[in-house]
Design a protein around this motif. Sequence first.
Motif, PDB file in Angstrom:
ATOM      1  N   ASP A 117       0.842  -1.211   0.000  1.00  0.00           N
ATOM      2  CA  ASP A 117       0.000   0.000   0.000  1.00  0.00           C
ATOM      3  C   ASP A 117       0.872   1.254   0.000  1.00  0.00           C
ATOM      4  O   ASP A 117       0.577   2.238  -0.692  1.00  0.00           O
ATOM      5  CB  ASP A 117      -0.919   0.019   1.229  1.00  0.00           C
ATOM      6  CG  ASP A 117      -2.058  -1.002   1.122  1.00  0.00           C
ATOM      7  OD1 ASP A 117      -2.264  -1.560   0.020  1.00  0.00           O
ATOM      8  OD2 ASP A 117      -2.727  -1.250   2.153  1.00  0.00           O
ATOM      9  N   ALA A 118       1.941   1.221   0.786  1.00  0.00           N
ATOM     10  CA  ALA A 118       2.816   2.399   0.893  1.00  0.00           C
ATOM     11  C   ALA A 118       3.527   2.672  -0.437  1.00  0.00           C
ATOM     12  O   ALA A 118       3.585   3.816  -0.894  1.00  0.00           O
ATOM     13  CB  ALA A 118       3.834   2.183   2.006  1.00  0.00           C
ATOM     14  N   LEU A 119       4.042   1.616  -1.060  1.00  0.00           N
ATOM     15  CA  LEU A 119       4.692   1.809  -2.365  1.00  0.00           C
ATOM     16  C   LEU A 119       3.685   2.336  -3.383  1.00  0.00           C
ATOM     17  O   LEU A 119       3.996   3.225  -4.183  1.00  0.00           O
ATOM     18  CB  LEU A 119       5.311   0.488  -2.851  1.00  0.00           C
ATOM     19  CG  LEU A 119       6.565   0.017  -2.102  1.00  0.00           C
ATOM     20  CD1 LEU A 119       6.940  -1.406  -2.522  1.00  0.00           C
ATOM     21  CD2 LEU A 119       7.739   0.962  -2.346  1.00  0.00           C
ATOM     22  N   GLY A 120       2.475   1.786  -3.340  1.00  0.00           N
ATOM     23  CA  GLY A 120       1.424   2.246  -4.253  1.00  0.00           C
ATOM     24  C   GLY A 120       1.116   3.721  -4.034  1.00  0.00           C
ATOM     25  O   GLY A 120       0.949   4.482  -4.999  1.00  0.00           O
ATOM     26  N   GLU A 121       1.086   4.134  -2.777  1.00  0.00           N
ATOM     27  CA  GLU A 121       0.848   5.546  -2.453  1.00  0.00           C
ATOM     28  C   GLU A 121       1.962   6.425  -3.049  1.00  0.00           C
ATOM     29  O   GLU A 121       1.700   7.471  -3.643  1.00  0.00           O
ATOM     30  CB  GLU A 121       0.765   5.686  -0.919  1.00  0.00           C
ATOM     31  CG  GLU A 121       0.905   7.083  -0.351  1.00  0.00           C
ATOM     32  CD  GLU A 121      -0.207   8.043  -0.775  1.00  0.00           C
ATOM     33  OE1 GLU A 121      -1.310   7.551  -1.111  1.00  0.00           O
ATOM     34  OE2 GLU A 121       0.045   9.279  -0.788  1.00  0.00           O
ATOM     35  N   GLY A 122       3.203   5.964  -2.915  1.00  0.00           N
ATOM     36  CA  GLY A 122       4.338   6.714  -3.487  1.00  0.00           C
ATOM     37  C   GLY A 122       4.229   6.824  -4.998  1.00  0.00           C
ATOM     38  O   GLY A 122       4.515   7.872  -5.585  1.00  0.00           O
ATOM     39  N   MET A 123       3.779   5.719  -5.632  1.00  0.00           N
ATOM     40  CA  MET A 123       3.636   5.738  -7.097  1.00  0.00           C
ATOM     41  C   MET A 123       2.560   6.736  -7.512  1.00  0.00           C
ATOM     42  O   MET A 123       2.718   7.437  -8.521  1.00  0.00           O
ATOM     43  CB  MET A 123       3.249   4.347  -7.599  1.00  0.00           C
ATOM     44  CG  MET A 123       4.353   3.342  -7.408  1.00  0.00           C
ATOM     45  SD  MET A 123       3.855   1.742  -8.083  1.00  0.00           S
ATOM     46  CE  MET A 123       5.305   1.359  -9.003  1.00  0.00           C
ATOM     47  N   LEU A 124       1.489   6.796  -6.742  1.00  0.00           N
ATOM     48  CA  LEU A 124       0.418   7.737  -7.084  1.00  0.00           C
ATOM     49  C   LEU A 124       0.867   9.186  -6.873  1.00  0.00           C
ATOM     50  O   LEU A 124       0.489  10.069  -7.640  1.00  0.00           O
ATOM     51  CB  LEU A 124      -0.848   7.421  -6.276  1.00  0.00           C
ATOM     52  CG  LEU A 124      -1.508   6.079  -6.628  1.00  0.00           C
ATOM     53  CD1 LEU A 124      -2.738   5.836  -5.752  1.00  0.00           C
ATOM     54  CD2 LEU A 124      -1.892   5.994  -8.115  1.00  0.00           C
ATOM     55  N   ARG A 125       1.701   9.415  -5.844  1.00  0.00           N
ATOM     56  CA  ARG A 125       2.241  10.766  -5.646  1.00  0.00           C
ATOM     57  C   ARG A 125       3.083  11.170  -6.859  1.00  0.00           C
ATOM     58  O   ARG A 125       2.995  12.305  -7.344  1.00  0.00           O
ATOM     59  CB  ARG A 125       3.134  10.803  -4.399  1.00  0.00           C
ATOM     60  CG  ARG A 125       2.379  10.820  -3.094  1.00  0.00           C
ATOM     61  CD  ARG A 125       3.379  10.939  -1.943  1.00  0.00           C
ATOM     62  NE  ARG A 125       2.807  10.433  -0.703  1.00  0.00           N
ATOM     63  CZ  ARG A 125       3.497  10.170   0.399  1.00  0.00           C
ATOM     64  NH1 ARG A 125       4.796  10.375   0.443  1.00  0.00           N
ATOM     65  NH2 ARG A 125       2.896   9.712   1.479  1.00  0.00           N
ATOM     66  N   ALA A 126       3.904  10.232  -7.337  1.00  0.00           N
ATOM     67  CA  ALA A 126       4.750  10.544  -8.500  1.00  0.00           C
ATOM     68  C   ALA A 126       3.885  10.781  -9.741  1.00  0.00           C
ATOM     69  O   ALA A 126       4.160  11.671 -10.550  1.00  0.00           O
ATOM     70  CB  ALA A 126       5.743   9.407  -8.752  1.00  0.00           C
ATOM     71  N   LYS A 127       2.830   9.971  -9.875  1.00  0.00           N
ATOM     72  CA  LYS A 127       1.945  10.134 -11.038  1.00  0.00           C
ATOM     73  C   LYS A 127       1.253  11.501 -11.001  1.00  0.00           C
ATOM     74  O   LYS A 127       1.125  12.173 -12.038  1.00  0.00           O
ATOM     75  CB  LYS A 127       0.904   9.011 -11.065  1.00  0.00           C
ATOM     76  CG  LYS A 127      -0.023   9.098 -12.266  1.00  0.00           C
ATOM     77  CD  LYS A 127      -1.012   7.969 -12.322  1.00  0.00           C
ATOM     78  CE  LYS A 127      -1.980   8.178 -13.472  1.00  0.00           C
ATOM     79  NZ  LYS A 127      -2.952   7.105 -13.614  1.00  0.00           N
ATOM     80  N   ALA A 128       0.840  11.924  -9.799  1.00  0.00           N
ATOM     81  CA  ALA A 128       0.150  13.218  -9.685  1.00  0.00           C
ATOM     82  C   ALA A 128       1.066  14.358 -10.112  1.00  0.00           C
ATOM     83  O   ALA A 128       0.625  15.339 -10.708  1.00  0.00           O
ATOM     84  CB  ALA A 128      -0.325  13.416  -8.239  1.00  0.00           C
ATOM     85  N   LYS A 129       2.356  14.214  -9.838  1.00  0.00           N
ATOM     86  CA  LYS A 129       3.310  15.285 -10.181  1.00  0.00           C
ATOM     87  C   LYS A 129       3.746  15.241 -11.644  1.00  0.00           C
ATOM     88  O   LYS A 129       3.985  16.266 -12.259  1.00  0.00           O
ATOM     89  CB  LYS A 129       4.592  15.128  -9.334  1.00  0.00           C
ATOM     90  CG  LYS A 129       4.485  15.705  -7.936  1.00  0.00           C
ATOM     91  CD  LYS A 129       5.805  15.550  -7.196  1.00  0.00           C
ATOM     92  CE  LYS A 129       5.994  14.111  -6.744  1.00  0.00           C
ATOM     93  NZ  LYS A 129       7.185  13.852  -5.950  1.00  0.00           N
ATOM     94  N   THR A 130       3.901  14.027 -12.177  1.00  0.00           N
ATOM     95  CA  THR A 130       4.596  13.898 -13.470  1.00  0.00           C
ATOM     96  C   THR A 130       3.801  13.169 -14.550  1.00  0.00           C
ATOM     97  O   THR A 130       4.206  13.166 -15.707  1.00  0.00           O
ATOM     98  CB  THR A 130       5.908  13.092 -13.278  1.00  0.00           C
ATOM     99  OG1 THR A 130       5.555  11.738 -12.927  1.00  0.00           O
ATOM    100  CG2 THR A 130       6.784  13.678 -12.189  1.00  0.00           C
ATOM    101  N   GLY A 131       2.741  12.470 -14.160  1.00  0.00           N
ATOM    102  CA  GLY A 131       1.969  11.693 -15.139  1.00  0.00           C
ATOM    103  C   GLY A 131       2.485  10.276 -15.327  1.00  0.00           C
ATOM    104  O   GLY A 131       1.870   9.471 -16.044  1.00  0.00           O
TER     105      GLY A 131
END
Length: 324
Positions: free
Chosen positions: A105-119
Amino acid sequence: MPLKAELHCHIEGAAAPELVIRQAQKYGKDTSPYIQNGSFVWHDFTSFLAAYDFSSDLFRTEEDYARLADHYLTSLARDGAIYSEVFTSPDHAEKAGLSPKAYTDALGEGMLRAKAKTGIEGRMIVTGVRHVGVESIERAARFAARCGHPLVTGFGVAGDERMGDMEDYVRAFEIAREAGLGITVHAGELTGWETVQAALDHIRPSRIGHGVRAIENPDLVRRIADEGVVLECCPGSNIALKVFDSFADHPFPALKAAGCKVTLNSDDPPYFWTSLKREYDIAAEHFAMSEKALAAVTRTAIEAAFVDRKTKSALLARLNAVAR
Ligand SMILES: Nc1ncnc2[nH]cnc12
Ligand SMILES: [Zn+2]
């Protein structure tokens, strides 16, 4: 700058030395045996694993892992990547005191943060580790099959190829396949072509992690090409680990010329003094790959990605808009 996609990177192995040092300060650990002058220190696969395990142990909380995934995917996106699959390792999480679910879940959260910033679009491949043992690999497969996390789309086996046999992992891969997960397995990196053949015979993966030592057997190379198995090549890693003496000796061009589907990946980037961008630069410089040929490598990676059809089409459309 060509658009890029990565299929083969171990998330714990993507932690930059500066980030590891910060984590060590947080947990009161001395990094000097493993990091010197801002660079990881190791001399063979066994000592590489020691440095890797030491650093992995410094990621302990959900926020530590979220930051790691965010950090890595954001840096990839800055280098032109639109898609990233990372290998995750419930074994490392458990050793650090986190449940596989909290870790994922934590890694997934980090991936979504990166997606929100960069796509950048990210997915996870849960892996079992050969040198930890068959039982833990099957545990990882059962977790991957039932976790239900929307970004977990694959299952794989990594670790020290010199231990265990492909046949030992058949059950784990069957569990993952039945759950609809994509299948990849490390083979033909630290051991020869026989491991790649065993992987094809017993595991039937759509992709092979490395696979480059298949070059030792021309019949096997033909089989990989005929069956359309995708090779997750990591040239910088191979040279750092002395799988081949130099880029001039690397079989990437020969495998490609033989009709094998090849992709470019960073494996454990800071440990091998590389990045996905450097792998594309290596291919341009040492394998005479044009911008068009590099875009085709990205296309191969997206086509082989463990991602739903709609996302895959959107990624291919992004690629086609700039590369023809
Ligand atoms: N290059 C590599 N080969 C096998 N297992 C690994 N785990 C992390 N990096 C690896
Ligand atoms: Zn790997």
